[in-house]
Design a protein around this motif. Structure first.
Motif, PDB file in Angstrom:
ATOM      1  N   VAL A  62       6.149   2.493  -7.616  1.00 53.70           N
ATOM      2  CA  VAL A  62       5.353   1.496  -8.343  1.00 53.70           C
ATOM      3  C   VAL A  62       6.102   1.024  -9.585  1.00 53.70           C
ATOM      4  O   VAL A  62       6.191  -0.183  -9.862  1.00 53.70           O
ATOM      5  N   ALA A  63       6.656   1.970 -10.342  1.00 56.52           N
ATOM      6  CA  ALA A  63       7.387   1.609 -11.561  1.00 56.52           C
ATOM      7  C   ALA A  63       8.552   0.685 -11.240  1.00 56.52           C
ATOM      8  O   ALA A  63       8.797  -0.307 -11.939  1.00 56.52           O
ATOM      9  N   VAL A  64       9.277   0.999 -10.163  1.00 61.34           N
ATOM     10  CA  VAL A  64      10.427   0.175  -9.770  1.00 61.34           C
ATOM     11  C   VAL A  64       9.963  -1.181  -9.248  1.00 61.34           C
ATOM     12  O   VAL A  64      10.535  -2.225  -9.595  1.00 61.34           O
ATOM     13  N   ASP A 107      -1.233  -4.183  -8.295  1.00 62.05           N
ATOM     14  CA  ASP A 107      -2.082  -3.635  -9.357  1.00 62.05           C
ATOM     15  C   ASP A 107      -3.442  -3.215  -8.807  1.00 62.05           C
ATOM     16  O   ASP A 107      -3.977  -2.160  -9.173  1.00 62.05           O
ATOM     17  N   ASP A 108      -4.004  -4.035  -7.921  1.00 61.10           N
ATOM     18  CA  ASP A 108      -5.302  -3.705  -7.321  1.00 61.10           C
ATOM     19  C   ASP A 108      -5.203  -2.441  -6.465  1.00 61.10           C
ATOM     20  O   ASP A 108      -6.094  -1.579  -6.501  1.00 61.10           O
ATOM     21  N   LEU A 109      -4.132  -2.336  -5.689  1.00 58.69           N
ATOM     22  CA  LEU A 109      -3.956  -1.170  -4.826  1.00 58.69           C
ATOM     23  C   LEU A 109      -3.769   0.105  -5.648  1.00 58.69           C
ATOM     24  O   LEU A 109      -4.316   1.162  -5.308  1.00 58.69           O
ATOM     25  N   VAL A 110      -3.011   0.002  -6.725  1.00 59.53           N
ATOM     26  CA  VAL A 110      -2.811   1.166  -7.590  1.00 59.53           C
ATOM     27  C   VAL A 110      -4.131   1.561  -8.252  1.00 59.53           C
ATOM     28  O   VAL A 110      -4.481   2.746  -8.325  1.00 59.53           O
ATOM     29  N   ALA A 111      -4.884   0.563  -8.724  1.00 61.99           N
ATOM     30  CA  ALA A 111      -6.171   0.848  -9.363  1.00 61.99           C
ATOM     31  C   ALA A 111      -7.130   1.517  -8.380  1.00 61.99           C
ATOM     32  O   ALA A 111      -7.856   2.458  -8.739  1.00 61.99           O
ATOM     33  N   THR A 112      -7.129   1.043  -7.141  1.00 65.32           N
ATOM     34  CA  THR A 112      -7.992   1.642  -6.114  1.00 65.32           C
ATOM     35  C   THR A 112      -7.596   3.087  -5.853  1.00 65.32           C
ATOM     36  O   THR A 112      -8.449   3.974  -5.730  1.00 65.32           O
ATOM     37  N   ARG A 113      -6.291   3.325  -5.774  1.00 70.78           N
ATOM     38  CA  ARG A 113      -5.814   4.690  -5.559  1.00 70.78           C
ATOM     39  C   ARG A 113      -6.200   5.604  -6.713  1.00 70.78           C
ATOM     40  O   ARG A 113      -6.679   6.719  -6.511  1.00 70.78           O
ATOM     41  N   LYS A 114      -6.006   5.123  -7.936  1.00 66.88           N
ATOM     42  CA  LYS A 114      -6.337   5.936  -9.107  1.00 66.88           C
ATOM     43  C   LYS A 114      -7.832   6.232  -9.161  1.00 66.88           C
ATOM     44  O   LYS A 114      -8.245   7.342  -9.519  1.00 66.88           O
ATOM     45  N   ALA A 115      -8.639   5.222  -8.814  1.00 65.92           N
ATOM     46  CA  ALA A 115     -10.088   5.425  -8.821  1.00 65.92           C
ATOM     47  C   ALA A 115     -10.490   6.472  -7.790  1.00 65.92           C
ATOM     48  O   ALA A 115     -11.343   7.322  -8.047  1.00 65.92           O
ATOM     49  N   ALA A 116      -9.852   6.398  -6.609  1.00 65.58           N
ATOM     50  CA  ALA A 116     -10.158   7.378  -5.564  1.00 65.58           C
ATOM     51  C   ALA A 116      -9.747   8.775  -6.003  1.00 65.58           C
ATOM     52  O   ALA A 116     -10.479   9.750  -5.790  1.00 65.58           O
ATOM     53  N   GLU A 117      -8.579   8.879  -6.625  1.00 67.49           N
ATOM     54  CA  GLU A 117      -8.129  10.182  -7.108  1.00 67.49           C
ATOM     55  C   GLU A 117      -9.057  10.700  -8.198  1.00 67.49           C
ATOM     56  O   GLU A 117      -9.368  11.889  -8.253  1.00 67.49           O
ATOM     57  N   GLY A 118      -9.523   9.787  -9.058  1.00 71.55           N
ATOM     58  CA  GLY A 118     -10.450  10.187 -10.109  1.00 71.55           C
ATOM     59  C   GLY A 118     -11.770  10.659  -9.545  1.00 71.55           C
ATOM     60  O   GLY A 118     -12.361  11.626 -10.036  1.00 71.55           O
ATOM     61  N   ALA A 119     -12.231   9.993  -8.483  1.00 72.40           N
ATOM     62  CA  ALA A 119     -13.494  10.389  -7.857  1.00 72.40           C
ATOM     63  C   ALA A 119     -13.370  11.778  -7.254  1.00 72.40           C
ATOM     64  O   ALA A 119     -14.271  12.614  -7.378  1.00 72.40           O
ATOM     65  N   VAL A 120     -12.236  12.046  -6.611  1.00 71.16           N
ATOM     66  CA  VAL A 120     -12.014  13.373  -6.036  1.00 71.16           C
ATOM     67  C   VAL A 120     -11.992  14.420  -7.137  1.00 71.16           C
ATOM     68  O   VAL A 120     -12.588  15.495  -7.022  1.00 71.16           O
ATOM     69  N   THR A 121     -11.317  14.096  -8.240  1.00 77.99           N
ATOM     70  CA  THR A 121     -11.246  15.033  -9.356  1.00 77.99           C
ATOM     71  C   THR A 121     -12.636  15.327  -9.904  1.00 77.99           C
ATOM     72  O   THR A 121     -12.971  16.472 -10.222  1.00 77.99           O
ATOM     73  N   ALA A 151       0.839  -1.204   0.000  1.00 78.40           N
ATOM     74  CA  ALA A 151       0.000   0.000   0.000  1.00 78.40           C
ATOM     75  C   ALA A 151       0.873   1.252   0.000  1.00 78.40           C
ATOM     76  O   ALA A 151       0.547   2.254  -0.654  1.00 78.40           O
ATOM     77  N   ARG A 152       1.992   1.207   0.723  1.00 79.25           N
ATOM     78  CA  ARG A 152       2.920   2.344   0.702  1.00 79.25           C
ATOM     79  C   ARG A 152       3.550   2.496  -0.676  1.00 79.25           C
ATOM     80  O   ARG A 152       3.701   3.601  -1.188  1.00 79.25           O
ATOM     81  N   VAL A 153       3.919   1.370  -1.272  1.00 74.68           N
ATOM     82  CA  VAL A 153       4.485   1.414  -2.621  1.00 74.68           C
ATOM     83  C   VAL A 153       3.468   2.007  -3.593  1.00 74.68           C
ATOM     84  O   VAL A 153       3.796   2.869  -4.421  1.00 74.68           O
ATOM     85  N   ALA A 154       2.219   1.557  -3.486  1.00 76.10           N
ATOM     86  CA  ALA A 154       1.175   1.974  -4.425  1.00 76.10           C
ATOM     87  C   ALA A 154       0.892   3.468  -4.372  1.00 76.10           C
ATOM     88  O   ALA A 154       0.352   4.034  -5.326  1.00 76.10           O
ATOM     89  N   ALA A 155       1.264   4.107  -3.275  1.00 79.05           N
ATOM     90  CA  ALA A 155       1.009   5.543  -3.123  1.00 79.05           C
ATOM     91  C   ALA A 155       2.058   6.405  -3.815  1.00 79.05           C
ATOM     92  O   ALA A 155       1.914   7.625  -3.878  1.00 79.05           O
TER      93      ALA A 155
END
Length: 214
Positions: free
Chosen positions: A133-135, A172-186, A124-128
């Motif tokens: 994430v790339a590494v 991948d799931d954690l990153v997708a969840t983060r992106k979705a949350a960021e998209g919702a905020v946007t 979860a820390r990596v996904a943030a």
């Protein structure tokens, strides 16, 4: 400008035992040299010098960085240094003192698995952190490389393959969840801004207020 780094960094065996003169802006070659010293004498799971792993990750992450939209040199620095804090006496404080970019230090921090830390919390820390994430994706791909795992006993190879496959899916799931949350905020912010504009338009009528003469 050059400065002496070493004895003034408290709490670091690396700093106390390896005095060194460094520039304020370490290069990728400097990062490779630091990682090589940090991992000296360490072996990987197939019995080869451990430094081979971060070097492979460093080389492979260049293309991944472009695809992920992160700085290539920062990604390569973070890649070659990604295990130095976790597996040697080098500390994050050392990296800061040596002048590594904040983004690189933050990524190395995210990539360093704390003792006893649950894998879910670690990833979860990596996904943030996009750089981390790339590494991490390249790191796990290298660790789970079938050609290298084939050199291990079958049962160990299977365990490693399953471990890295499941962790890749979790990341991948954690990153997708983060992106979705960021998209919702946007979307919420956009809707609020749109509502504000519509409110002003209604107050103005069909035309905006005239600019005052100067």
């Amino acid at each position: 400008m050059f400065r002496q780094v070493g004895s003034d960094v408290r709490g670091s065996r690396w700093a106390r035992t390896v005095p060194r003169v460094v520039s304020d802006a370490p290069s990728l070659d400097d990062a490779v040299a630091l990682a090589t010293r940090a991992h000296a004498g360490q072996l990987d799971k197939v019995g080869e010098e451990y430094i081979g792993h971060p070097l492979r990750v460093m080389r492979a992450v260049a293309a991944a960085a472009d695809e992920a939209g992160v700085d290539r040199e920062h990604a390569q620095m973070a890649a070659v240094l990604h295990d130095v804090v976790e597996d040697s006496a080098v500390t994050l404080e050392d990296l800061v003192s040596l002048g590594y970019p904040p983004a690189v230090v933050a990524a190395v921090d995210a990539l360093s698995h704390r003792p006893g830390e649950p894998v879910e919390d670690y990833l979860a820390r990596v996904a943030a952190d996009d750089l981390a994430v790339a590494v991490k994706r390249v790191d796990m791909a290298d660790n789970g490389d079938p050609a290298r795992l084939a050199r291990l006993p079958a049962d160990r190879a299977d365990r490693y393959a399953q471990r890295y496959s499941s962790r890749m899916r979790l990341l991948d799931d954690l990153v997708a969840t983060r992106k979705a949350a960021e998209g919702a905020v946007t979307q919420v912010e956009w809707a609020a801004a749109q509502k504000a504009v519509e409110g002003k338009a209604a107050a103005w009528g069909s035309d905006p207020p005239a600019a005052s003469a100067t």
